[in-house]
Design an enzyme around this catalytic site. Structure first.
Site, PDB file in Angstrom:
ATOM      1  N   ARG A   1     -25.797  25.542  -7.905  1.00 50.05           N
ATOM      2  CA  ARG A   1     -25.624  25.785  -9.342  1.00 50.05           C
ATOM      3  C   ARG A   1     -26.979  25.905 -10.037  1.00 50.05           C
ATOM      4  O   ARG A   1     -27.163  26.713 -10.946  1.00 50.05           O
ATOM      5  CB  ARG A   1     -24.782  24.663  -9.965  1.00 50.05           C
ATOM      6  CG  ARG A   1     -24.339  24.979 -11.373  1.00 50.05           C
ATOM      7  CD  ARG A   1     -23.299  24.007 -11.882  1.00 50.05           C
ATOM      8  NE  ARG A   1     -23.817  22.647 -11.978  1.00 50.05           N
ATOM      9  CZ  ARG A   1     -23.056  21.574 -12.231  1.00 50.05           C
ATOM     10  NH1 ARG A   1     -21.753  21.723 -12.389  1.00 50.05           N
ATOM     11  NH2 ARG A   1     -23.593  20.373 -12.312  1.00 50.05           N
TER      12      ARG A   1
ATOM     13  N   LYS B   1     -26.267  25.654 -16.471  1.00 48.44           N
ATOM     14  CA  LYS B   1     -26.532  24.311 -16.996  1.00 48.44           C
ATOM     15  C   LYS B   1     -27.911  24.332 -17.652  1.00 48.44           C
ATOM     16  O   LYS B   1     -28.910  23.892 -17.065  1.00 48.44           O
ATOM     17  CB  LYS B   1     -26.438  23.274 -15.870  1.00 48.44           C
ATOM     18  CG  LYS B   1     -26.185  21.861 -16.394  1.00 48.44           C
ATOM     19  CD  LYS B   1     -25.667  20.972 -15.297  1.00 48.44           C
ATOM     20  CE  LYS B   1     -25.662  19.511 -15.686  1.00 48.44           C
ATOM     21  NZ  LYS B   1     -24.762  19.165 -16.786  1.00 48.44           N
TER      22      LYS B   1
ATOM     23  N   GLU C   1     -13.612  23.447 -22.263  1.00 47.95           N
ATOM     24  CA  GLU C   1     -14.051  22.199 -21.636  1.00 47.95           C
ATOM     25  C   GLU C   1     -14.452  21.196 -22.693  1.00 47.95           C
ATOM     26  O   GLU C   1     -14.483  21.485 -23.881  1.00 47.95           O
ATOM     27  CB  GLU C   1     -15.187  22.444 -20.649  1.00 47.95           C
ATOM     28  CG  GLU C   1     -16.451  23.030 -21.239  1.00 47.95           C
ATOM     29  CD  GLU C   1     -17.536  23.192 -20.182  1.00 47.95           C
ATOM     30  OE1 GLU C   1     -17.699  22.295 -19.340  1.00 47.95           O
ATOM     31  OE2 GLU C   1     -18.232  24.210 -20.215  1.00 47.95           O
TER      32      GLU C   1
HETATM   33  C1  LIG Z   1     -20.696  20.934 -20.143  1.00 48.92           C
HETATM   34  C2  LIG Z   1     -20.373  20.267 -18.855  1.00 48.92           C
HETATM   35  N1  LIG Z   1     -19.244  20.607 -18.235  1.00 48.92           N
HETATM   36  C3  LIG Z   1     -18.892  20.025 -17.077  1.00 48.92           C
HETATM   37  C4  LIG Z   1     -19.680  19.067 -16.481  1.00 48.92           C
HETATM   38  C5  LIG Z   1     -19.257  18.438 -15.193  1.00 48.92           C
HETATM   39  O1  LIG Z   1     -19.899  19.045 -14.125  1.00 48.92           O
HETATM   40  P1  LIG Z   1     -20.110  18.227 -12.773  1.00 48.92           P
HETATM   41  O2  LIG Z   1     -18.786  17.808 -12.307  1.00 48.92           O
HETATM   42  O3  LIG Z   1     -20.744  19.198 -11.854  1.00 48.92           O
HETATM   43  O4  LIG Z   1     -20.982  17.083 -13.112  1.00 48.92           O
HETATM   44  C6  LIG Z   1     -20.866  18.682 -17.092  1.00 48.92           C
HETATM   45  C7  LIG Z   1     -21.733  17.666 -16.489  1.00 48.92           C
HETATM   46  O5  LIG Z   1     -22.532  17.967 -15.694  1.00 48.92           O
HETATM   47  C8  LIG Z   1     -21.217  19.305 -18.302  1.00 48.92           C
HETATM   48  O6  LIG Z   1     -22.358  18.972 -18.909  1.00 48.92           O
END
Ligand SMILES: Cc1ncc(COP(=O)(O)O)c(C=O)c1O
Length: 366
Positions: free
Chosen positions: A108, A210, A246
């Site tokens: 990612r 991210k 989300e």
């Molecule tokens: C906006 C957002 N969505 C989803 C997630 C969850 O992703 P992950 O399960 O890879 O930590 C996160 C945290 O990392 C996030 O900041």
């Protein structure tokens, strides 16, 4: 760009000189109240730092210095040229140390780097840096049974002298860590969320990456949600505002009355590694139908349970969702639904080495 640790005369530590203490034997930090950890910055002993210059990542090293010394013209400061990751190390039941799916975080981060024209960090370098940081900070790793974990924060930032809107001449890749407990107060107890009137990301924007800009834009809605007594916001799809995308810091899932696990699919949400893992666990371990599809905000009564999932959030049951003047309660505002609880047990069981992990999900820190 200056290497701050060298500039400040602070000694760096060559990982080769670490004493290789077996994880089981490592003492824990005497002053940390493991059972009451929240999600706050704690300075740990060592972090990993590597520079990209002259077209390549240089060999990184562990350093004690937690302050970066970067050019005032750094693109990370002005144009948001930066991305980050979040993953955890767990003290397993058998005393070993587990990293959960670090290859997925590496992949990612590669996508985030590509999106912002930053040089991707090779998977091997990413995982090796994470392992080094965990091994160098074992006294901060919460003991098995406390529910805590060691949160790792890898990041890449554009640095170096620059002023125009263009990609940076140099970059830093770093990883630091800190012991954490639950992200949402209360841990595995229901939290209420509110649908935001703001958009988290544009339809063809950076929602799937991210990158800090997404989070800067979420600070005000998040503050407003807290002021109204909610744990965080829920964002709707930026195009039609009819579908749940989300949570500000986690993905969303819900369980239908028929028992199907449903989680939104959209190009503008972050592909949560926890969500992708839950899709598999729901299907393969709980025998549920697991669907990535639309969750309409106008159709919440189709679901008997709901939750937020992420590395930090783990699985946080959603008590209710405020949408305009309506407050919809799922299973309960105080009790955790049975499917959510089973998913939590399975996920954390894998992470803490209590149940067998699907192949490749656990990487040991030796
Ligand atoms: C906006 C957002 N969505 C989803 C997630 C969850 O992703 P992950 O399960 O890879 O930590 C996160 C945290 O990392 C996030 O900041």
């Amino acid at each position: 760009m200056t290497d701050s640790s060298k500039a400040a005369g602070i000694p760096t530590i060559d990982p080769a000189t670490l004493d290789g203490t077996a994880p089981e034997a490592a003492p824990t930090h005497p002053e940390i109240d493991w059972a009451n950890l929240g999600f706050s910055y704690i300075r740990t002993d060592l972090r990993f730092l590597a520079h990209w210059k002259d077209g390549a990542w240089q060999q990184g090293q562990l350093t004690e210095d937690n302050v970066l010394h970067i050019s005032e013209g750094s693109t990370a400061l002005h144009y948001g040229q930066q991305c980050f990751e979040g993953l955890k190390a767990y003290r397993a039941k058998d005393g070993t140390v587990n990293l959960f799916r670090p290859d997925m975080n590496a992949a990612r981060m590669r996508r985030s780097c590509d999106r912002l024209l930053m040089p991707p960090v090779p998977e091997e370098m990413f995982i090796d840096a994470c392992k080094q940081v965990v091994a160098a900070n074992l006294r901060f790793l919460p003991p098995y049974g406390t529910g805590g974990s060691l949160y790792l924060r890898p990041f890449v930032i554009g640095v170096g002298d620059n002023i125009g809107v263009r990609t940076a001449p140099e970059f830093i890749f770093a990883v630091f860590c800190l012991p954490v407990g639950p992200y949402f107060k209360g841990g595995m107890s229901p939290v209420n969320f509110i649908v935001s009137e703001y958009d988290r990301a544009a339809p063809n924007g950076t929602g799937a990456a991210k990158v800090g800009g997404n989070y800067a834009a979420s600070l005000m809605p998040n503050r407003d949600a807290h002021q109204r007594g909610f744990g965080d916001c829920i964002y709707l799809d930026p195009e039609t505002h009819t579908k749940i995308e989300e949570v500000g810091s986690a993905n969303f899932f819900a369980i239908t009355h028929e028992g199907a696990f449903v989680t939104p699919k959209s190009p503008s949400i972050l592909a949560s590694i926890t969500k992708l893992s839950l899709l598999e666990l729901a299907r393969d371990r709980l025998g549920l139908e697991a669907i990535e599809g639309d969750v309409f905000i106008g159709d919440l009564s189709a679901y008997k349970e709901a939750g937020a999932c992420g590395t930090a959030a783990v699985i946080t049951p959603i008590g209710g969702i405020q949408y305009g003047d309506d407050f919809h309660v799922f299973y309960s505002e105080t009790e955790v639904g049975p499917v959510t609880r089973r998913l939590y047990q399975e996920l954390t069981g894998v992470q803490y080495g209590e149940v067998e992990a699907p192949a490749g999900w656990i990487v040991k820190v030796e």
